[in-house]
Design an enzyme around this catalytic site. Structure first.
Site, PDB file in Angstrom:
ATOM      1  N   TYR A 155       0.843  -1.206   0.000  1.00  0.00           N
ATOM      2  CA  TYR A 155       0.000   0.000   0.000  1.00  0.00           C
ATOM      3  C   TYR A 155       0.881   1.259   0.000  1.00  0.00           C
ATOM      4  O   TYR A 155       0.439   2.345  -0.394  1.00  0.00           O
ATOM      5  CB  TYR A 155      -0.956  -0.018   1.198  1.00  0.00           C
ATOM      6  N   LYS A 162      -3.207   8.331   2.752  1.00  0.00           N
ATOM      7  CA  LYS A 162      -4.419   8.116   3.560  1.00  0.00           C
ATOM      8  C   LYS A 162      -4.222   8.629   4.995  1.00  0.00           C
ATOM      9  O   LYS A 162      -5.168   9.158   5.595  1.00  0.00           O
ATOM     10  CB  LYS A 162      -4.826   6.639   3.564  1.00  0.00           C
TER      11      LYS A 162
HETATM   12  P1  NAP Z   1     -12.330   3.632  -8.447  1.00  0.00           P
HETATM   13  O1  NAP Z   1     -13.646   3.112  -8.847  1.00  0.00           O
HETATM   14  O2  NAP Z   1     -11.194   3.415  -9.390  1.00  0.00           O
HETATM   15  O3  NAP Z   1     -12.476   5.174  -8.079  1.00  0.00           O
HETATM   16  C1  NAP Z   1     -11.345   6.043  -7.965  1.00  0.00           C
HETATM   17  C2  NAP Z   1     -11.772   7.313  -8.599  1.00  0.00           C
HETATM   18  O4  NAP Z   1     -10.771   8.337  -8.485  1.00  0.00           O
HETATM   19  C3  NAP Z   1     -12.014   7.118 -10.077  1.00  0.00           C
HETATM   20  O5  NAP Z   1     -13.301   7.580 -10.404  1.00  0.00           O
HETATM   21  C4  NAP Z   1     -10.918   7.959 -10.690  1.00  0.00           C
HETATM   22  O6  NAP Z   1     -11.282   8.486 -11.941  1.00  0.00           O
HETATM   23  C5  NAP Z   1     -10.811   9.048  -9.688  1.00  0.00           C
HETATM   24  N1  NAP Z   1      -9.667   9.896  -9.964  1.00  0.00           N
HETATM   25  C6  NAP Z   1      -8.354   9.561 -10.062  1.00  0.00           C
HETATM   26  N2  NAP Z   1      -7.627  10.627 -10.416  1.00  0.00           N
HETATM   27  C7  NAP Z   1      -8.504  11.674 -10.550  1.00  0.00           C
HETATM   28  C8  NAP Z   1      -8.378  13.035 -10.892  1.00  0.00           C
HETATM   29  N3  NAP Z   1      -7.203  13.591 -11.196  1.00  0.00           N
HETATM   30  N4  NAP Z   1      -9.486  13.805 -10.920  1.00  0.00           N
HETATM   31  C9  NAP Z   1     -10.688  13.283 -10.648  1.00  0.00           C
HETATM   32  N5  NAP Z   1     -10.884  11.995 -10.331  1.00  0.00           N
HETATM   33  C10 NAP Z   1      -9.793  11.204 -10.282  1.00  0.00           C
HETATM   34  O7  NAP Z   1     -11.866   2.990  -7.059  1.00  0.00           O
HETATM   35  P2  NAP Z   1     -12.526   2.988  -5.595  1.00  0.00           P
HETATM   36  O8  NAP Z   1     -11.919   1.817  -4.928  1.00  0.00           O
HETATM   37  O9  NAP Z   1     -13.979   3.148  -5.663  1.00  0.00           O
HETATM   38  O10 NAP Z   1     -11.835   4.274  -4.940  1.00  0.00           O
HETATM   39  C11 NAP Z   1     -12.560   5.337  -4.355  1.00  0.00           C
HETATM   40  C12 NAP Z   1     -11.913   5.769  -3.065  1.00  0.00           C
HETATM   41  O11 NAP Z   1     -12.052   4.729  -2.105  1.00  0.00           O
HETATM   42  C13 NAP Z   1     -10.420   6.052  -3.161  1.00  0.00           C
HETATM   43  O12 NAP Z   1     -10.108   7.159  -2.341  1.00  0.00           O
HETATM   44  C14 NAP Z   1      -9.814   4.794  -2.588  1.00  0.00           C
HETATM   45  O13 NAP Z   1      -8.508   5.007  -2.084  1.00  0.00           O
HETATM   46  C15 NAP Z   1     -10.811   4.513  -1.490  1.00  0.00           C
HETATM   47  N6  NAP Z   1     -10.775   3.161  -0.923  1.00  0.00           N
HETATM   48  C16 NAP Z   1     -10.835   2.086  -1.739  1.00  0.00           C
HETATM   49  C17 NAP Z   1     -10.798   0.811  -1.189  1.00  0.00           C
HETATM   50  C18 NAP Z   1     -10.840  -0.416  -2.061  1.00  0.00           C
HETATM   51  O14 NAP Z   1     -10.419  -1.478  -1.608  1.00  0.00           O
HETATM   52  N7  NAP Z   1     -11.338  -0.341  -3.264  1.00  0.00           N
HETATM   53  C19 NAP Z   1     -10.711   0.646   0.198  1.00  0.00           C
HETATM   54  C20 NAP Z   1     -10.673   1.781   1.006  1.00  0.00           C
HETATM   55  C21 NAP Z   1     -10.695   3.033   0.429  1.00  0.00           C
HETATM   56  P3  NAP Z   1     -10.892   7.665 -13.273  1.00  0.00           P
HETATM   57  O15 NAP Z   1     -11.129   6.224 -13.053  1.00  0.00           O
HETATM   58  O16 NAP Z   1     -11.806   8.272 -14.247  1.00  0.00           O
HETATM   59  O17 NAP Z   1      -9.435   7.898 -13.490  1.00  0.00           O
END
Ligand code: NAP
Length: 275
Positions: A155, A162
């Site tokens: 990570y 984070k």
């Molecule tokens: P995700 O579907 O890939 O979402 C991440 C989002 O961030 C995407 O919509 C991406 O847009 C966007 N993003 C990246 N760079 C950007 C920029 N410059 N401007 C605007 N948007 C941008 O993945 P997710 O897992 O749902 O992630 C959402 C949040 O949850 C993140 O903060 C992640 O760290 C957190 N989280 C995830 C998990 C997990 O296991 N999945 C666990 C805990 C926390 P594009 O795809 O269009 O680039």
């Protein structure tokens, strides 16, 4: 209808597996009027059907958070089409691949700056730019992960981002409480999304978490969506500055529990594989 009369913007839907989609769905099902954003033209085409489904095709805006002018333009568009809003969801993170595997001490300054800018500073900037159109009973939600509190393999750079995001949540909560704005974070357990696919050995994380969390399963975007909706609603009116875990209880474990079968044998191995 817990969210009837509430309006808000949700940033971070990449597709229907995104955590932000789970939150948008839960809010919309409970009566909220949502706006969503897309990163660029490619995602605009991909997300158009999602905007239709969420009944926000006319509130579907570009926003690359690395471009301050796009955040300013987002505020103008929302103000024009929706007036005041009651909530913001920041579900955005990015780190260059070099920051998500390998030796931690090898991280370049460039990768560090990009991860901090997109994953952390964007929250501050979005809140500051949109503050003039936030109602005086509003709620901001961001997404974090346990890797910002404890070491999680691979990570790496995102763990540092984070940790900073979680403290940013608390400082924003204090600063904005006087303006009637609450700021909270959900620390979600691992979920297979586009962003997660970039983390080294992610499938092992999923196995480990489901084997060793009290609920013995991984969480879903529906689990996170419903908890997110609660934090955006008036049900959580007295809650701010919290890091709320939606991880099946994984974070309370100090050591993996051992399951013993009728013969007194250990049936779950240390790595979550059946023995
Ligand atoms: P995700 O579907 O890939 O979402 C991440 C989002 O961030 C995407 O919509 C991406 O847009 C966007 N993003 C990246 N760079 C950007 C920029 N410059 N401007 C605007 N948007 C941008 O993945 P997710 O897992 O749902 O992630 C959402 C949040 O949850 C993140 O903060 C992640 O760290 C957190 N989280 C995830 C998990 C997990 O296991 N999945 C666990 C805990 C926390 P594009 O795809 O269009 O680039």
């Amino acid at each position: 209808m817990i969210m009837r009369g509430k309006k808000g913007v949700i940033l971070g839907i990449a597709n229907k597996k995104s955590i932000a989609y789970g939150i948008a769905k839960a809010c919309q099902e409970q009566g909220a009027e949502v706006a969503i954003t897309f990163l660029n033209e490619r995602f605009e085409r991909k997300l158009a059907p999602v905007a239709e489904e969420l009944e926000c095709a006319d509130r579907f805006y570009p926003c690359d958070v690395s471009r301050p002018e796009e955040i300013k333009a987002l505020k103008e568009s929302i103000e024009r089409d929706m007036g005041q809003i009651d909530f913001i969801v920041h579900s955005i993170a990015f780190a260059p691949k070099e920051g998500l595997s390998g030796r931690f001490y090898d991280i370049s300054k460039e990768a560090f700056d990009i991860a901090m800018d997109i994953s952390v500073y964007s929250l501050i900037e979005i809140v500051r730019e949109l503050k003039p159109i936030l109602s005086d009973n509003s709620s901001v939600l961001t997404l974090t992960y346990y890797g910002g509190v404890k070491y999680i393999p691979n990570y790496n750079l995102m763990g540092i981002a984070k940790a900073t995001l979680e403290m940013t949540t608390k400082y924003l909560a204090e600063d904005l409480g006087r303006d009637g704005i609450r700021v909270n974070a959900i620390s979600a357990g691992p979920i297979k999304t586009l962003a997660a696919a970039g983390i080294g050995e992610f499938s092992f994380m999923l196995k480990w978490n489901s084997a060793h969390s009290p609920l013995k399963r991984n969480v879903t975007i529906k689990d996170v969506g419903n908890s997110g909706m609660y934090l955006l609603s008036d049900l959580s009116a007295g809650v701010t500055g919290e890091i709320h875990y939606v991880d099946g209880g994984f974070n309370i474990m100090g050591m993996p529990a051992v399951e013993i079968n009728e013969d007194g044998k250990q049936v779950i191995a240390w790595n979550g594989e059946p023995k």
